[in-house]
Design an enzyme around this catalytic site. Structure first.
Site, PDB file in Angstrom:
ATOM      1  N   ARG A 265     -20.535  64.449 -38.453  1.00  0.00           N
ATOM      2  CA  ARG A 265     -21.373  65.262 -37.547  1.00  0.00           C
ATOM      3  C   ARG A 265     -20.467  65.933 -36.527  1.00  0.00           C
ATOM      4  NH1 ARG A 265     -22.622  63.798 -32.282  1.00  0.00           N
ATOM      5  NH2 ARG A 265     -21.160  65.484 -32.168  1.00  0.00           N
TER       6      ARG A 265
ATOM      7  N   LYS B 217      -9.431  66.762 -28.926  1.00  0.00           N
ATOM      8  CA  LYS B 217      -9.764  65.783 -27.883  1.00  0.00           C
ATOM      9  C   LYS B 217      -8.488  65.181 -27.299  1.00  0.00           C
ATOM     10  CE  LYS B 217     -14.407  65.641 -28.204  1.00  0.00           C
ATOM     11  NZ  LYS B 217     -15.390  65.702 -27.112  1.00  0.00           N
TER      12      LYS B 217
ATOM     13  N   ASP C  91     -17.878  62.058 -33.075  1.00  0.00           N
ATOM     14  CA  ASP C  91     -18.591  62.858 -34.071  1.00  0.00           C
ATOM     15  C   ASP C  91     -18.873  62.130 -35.388  1.00  0.00           C
ATOM     16  OD1 ASP C  91     -18.486  64.608 -32.013  1.00  0.00           O
ATOM     17  OD2 ASP C  91     -17.551  66.252 -33.093  1.00  0.00           O
TER      18      ASP C  91
ATOM     19  N   TYR D 275     -10.713  73.878 -27.560  1.00  0.00           N
ATOM     20  CA  TYR D 275     -11.849  72.958 -27.521  1.00  0.00           C
ATOM     21  C   TYR D 275     -13.089  73.773 -27.858  1.00  0.00           C
ATOM     22  CZ  TYR D 275     -14.333  68.894 -25.596  1.00  0.00           C
ATOM     23  OH  TYR D 275     -15.131  67.804 -25.430  1.00  0.00           O
TER      24      TYR D 275
HETATM   25  O1  LIG Z   1     -16.732  68.198 -28.364  1.00  0.00           O
HETATM   26  C1  LIG Z   1     -17.508  68.610 -27.478  1.00  0.00           C
HETATM   27  O2  LIG Z   1     -17.436  69.725 -26.976  1.00  0.00           O
HETATM   28  C2  LIG Z   1     -18.555  67.669 -26.941  1.00  0.00           C
HETATM   29  C3  LIG Z   1     -18.903  66.679 -27.965  1.00  0.00           C
HETATM   30  O3  LIG Z   1     -18.374  65.574 -27.990  1.00  0.00           O
HETATM   31  C4  LIG Z   1     -19.792  67.086 -29.055  1.00  0.00           C
HETATM   32  O4  LIG Z   1     -20.457  68.108 -28.951  1.00  0.00           O
HETATM   33  O5  LIG Z   1     -19.803  66.356 -30.043  1.00  0.00           O
HETATM   34 MG   LIG Z   2     -18.302  64.824 -29.960  1.00  0.00          MG
END
Ligand SMILES: O=C([O-])CC(=O)C(=O)O
Ligand SMILES: [Mg+2]
Length: 591
Positions: free
Chosen positions: A192, A210, A283, A139
């Site tokens: 993004r 995720k 994102d 992650y």
């Molecule tokens: O993925 C992660 O660590 C948290 C998140 O959703 C992001 O920053 O877009």
């Molecule tokens: Mg995110």
């Protein structure tokens, strides 16, 4: 799967998975009404294999050296493995030793992905048992680097790719995925990715990561999770020029073309998997994220993790932080740097919670919250030029040009970074905040670590050890003036796995904001006195499965209360029920 095995060779064996060998007495990987469906799919815990050789190559069933003597005899494995038998525990020990030898985080990431593709149960066992050590690998921050280099480290597809080429055929594409019972989809269009910008098709690392957490932290069955990347092109010039780029080599489709593809996708998902499949938007760029959420939240079971998941985790952290600092939520003044998905999403959920607590109208409670974007403080004189999602935050005030000036005039008690831009909480900003607060609350949420608004060390040093600090990506503990400070990780990973579990076990068909408040409340309630004594505003990730069960229970309870739960009758003890539904990756015995 069964047919594939049958086709490979003429020898067949039946793998009889003994449910009693699994923790949870065999209810581990089935949920509610889906239990019947799942049982039908593998009745009775049985499937056919052509040979031990193919068994060893099926990550769902492979146990490597952990196959017992009996299993080796029964399933044509003799000679295909060295004679030794290892327990899952010893396999874990060996793997952790290997992983720790790698100095480069990306090497650890690659070796974990290889494990996931080789032996799924061992991958999840390792991740669950070493969650604090391995979360930063699968992650944030490492997954960010993995996405940047996805073209060259990509070996096997780990999810579904739906590009403009598949327009008109998305339902067929969904049917190409081998699993029929899907409960959770995480989908991105890669525009993004974290705070790293447009990574196009290479954003796939994010849905994959995720969903690994959905299983490891929230107990969803791996086979029920589906990562999807929608490829409409990329505006990332570097990728467009990269000969190894894996996505469509064109600039992003927008407008009608974009929305038609997304609409076909959303309709196909509902048609193929039913209305209880959870779709998590992840994102997307601001300009699409809000619109997609508004459009589909009334017809599908959807939420946007960056807007709503992040909001829920930050609200929980703020509520917990106030136990250390004192004062009510309604007495705080919030200042955000960044007025995109996370910033406005968090602001809205906080305003809602204050409104719930004080009965004041939302228009009033929003006035406690100020946002700064790249053009300075968001104020009413800018209203006409603001995007819709920023407009509720355009309060009456003189124009203020930047964050530092905004801190000086607004004098916030809580400073939240959600800009995606690193190093923006400068020494001056933190000092200005510290000069008007005994215990300033600082949340530097942007990911990965390179985009964090400041580091933990900077927050503690510049506030002279007074800050209550949390960040989106993890930081190590900091020594300052002979004292050790342990920063919290304010990341939506605390929320979405339990949140999704709660939706699934209740058979929810819609997400309401009250359910996010319920998740937030459950998370805040899991911070113990021992955590507070260390000035921690989040419980450690090592207890995340217990936390997820509590979040799931609170979310499910809210779904029943709101009348959007379809799993009836409602289980009496929802925490116990949530726990009983969680997948555990202990090996099963094959008869
Ligand atoms: O993925 C992660 O660590 C948290 C998140 O959703 C992001 O920053 O877009
Ligand atoms: Mg995110």
């Amino acid at each position: 799967m069964e047919s594939t095995f049958k086709e490979i060779g003429d020898r067949q064996s039946v793998l009889d998975l003994d449910p009693k060998s699994a923790v949870g007495g065999g209810v581990e990987d089935v949920y509610g009404e889906d239990r019947a469906t799942e049982d039908q799919l593998v009745t009775p815990w049985t499937f056919s294999v052509a040979s031990g050789y193919s068994l060893l190559r099926d990550p769902q069933y492979n146990k490597g050296l952990a196959f017992t003597e009996k299993e080796r005899d029964a399933h044509y494995l003799r000679g295909l493995l060295p004679p030794i038998i290892l327990s899952q525990q010893l396999q874990e020990k060996k793997l952790m030793q290997n992983i720790r030898q790698y100095q480069v985080p990306l090497q650890k990431y690659i070796s974990l992905m290889e494990l996931q593709e080789r032996n799924e149960r061992l991958f999840y066992k390792l991740l669950i048992d070493n969650v604090e050590e391995l979360l930063p690998v699968v992650y944030t921050p490492t997954v960010g680097e993995a996405c940047q280099k996805y073209g060259s480290i990509f070996k096997r597809p780990q999810g579904l790719y739906i590009s403009l080429k598949e327009k008109g055929k998305i339902l067929e594409v969904l049917k190409n995925w081998p699993e029929r019972t899907i409960q959770a989809i995480v989908v991105t269009d890669g525009e993004r990715i974290l705070g790293l910008g447009d990574l196009g098709c290479q954003g796939m690392g994010i849905p994959v990561g995720k969903l690994s957490l959905y299983t490891a932290l929230g107990g969803l069955r791996p086979s029920a999770c589906l990562p999807i990347t929608i490829d409409v092109g990329t505006n990332n010039e570097q990728l467009l020029k990269d000969e190894f780029y894996i996505g469509l080599r064109q600039r992003r489709a927008t407008g009608k073309e974009y929305y038609e593809l997304l609409h076909e996708f959303m309709s196909a998902v509902k048609q193929n998997y039913g209305e209880k499949v959870l779709i998590q938007f992840e994102d997307f760029a601001n300009h699409n994220a809000f619109e997609l959420l508004a459009k589909y939240r009334t017809t599908h079971l959807v939420f946007n993790d960056d807007i709503q998941g992040t909001a829920s985790v930050v609200l929980a952290g703020v509520v917990a932080a106030l136990k250390l600092v004192g004062g009510a939520l309604a007495e705080q003044k919030f200042l955000f740097l960044g007025a995109g998905e996370a910033g406005t999403g968090i602001a809205e959920l906080i305003a809602l919670e204050i409104s719930k607590q004080t009965k004041a109208p939302l228009e009033e409670t929003r006035k406690k919250i100020w946002l700064v974007d790249s053009k300075g403080l968001i104020v009413s004189s800018r209203k006409d030029s603001l995007q819709n999602f920023k407009k509720p935050w355009a309060h009456e005030h003189e124009p203020v040009k930047d964050l530092l000036d905004a801190v000086k005039v607004i004098k916030p008690t809580i400073l939240i970074g959600s800009s995606g831009v690193g190093k923006t909480f400068t020494k001056e900003v933190v000092e200005a905040l510290s000069s008007c607060n005994d215990k300033p609350i600082i949340m530097a949420l942007s990911n990965p670590t390179s985009q964090s608004e400041c580091t933990a060390e900077e927050a503690y040093t510049w506030s002279k050890g007074r800050a209550i600090f949390a960040s989106g990506s993890p930081f190590d503990p900091v020594e300052y003036n002979g004292k050790t400070y342990v920063p919290g990780q304010s990341n939506n990973a605390y929320i979405f796995p339990g949140f999704g579990l709660g939706l699934i076990i209740s058979g929810a068909i819609r997400v309401h904001d009250e359910m996010l408040l319920a998740a937030s409340e459950a998370l805040a309630s899991q911070v113990t006195k021992e955590n507070f004594d260390k000035r921690l505003i989040y419980p450690p990730f090592s207890t995340i499965r217990k936390i997820s069960a509590h979040i799931a229970a609170n979310v499910a309870a809210k779904a029943y209360e709101l009348g959007v739960a379809t799993r009836l009758p409602r289980p009496k003890d929802l925490v116990k029920y949530a726990e009983s539904c969680m997948y555990t990756p202990v090996y099963r015995n094959y008869r």
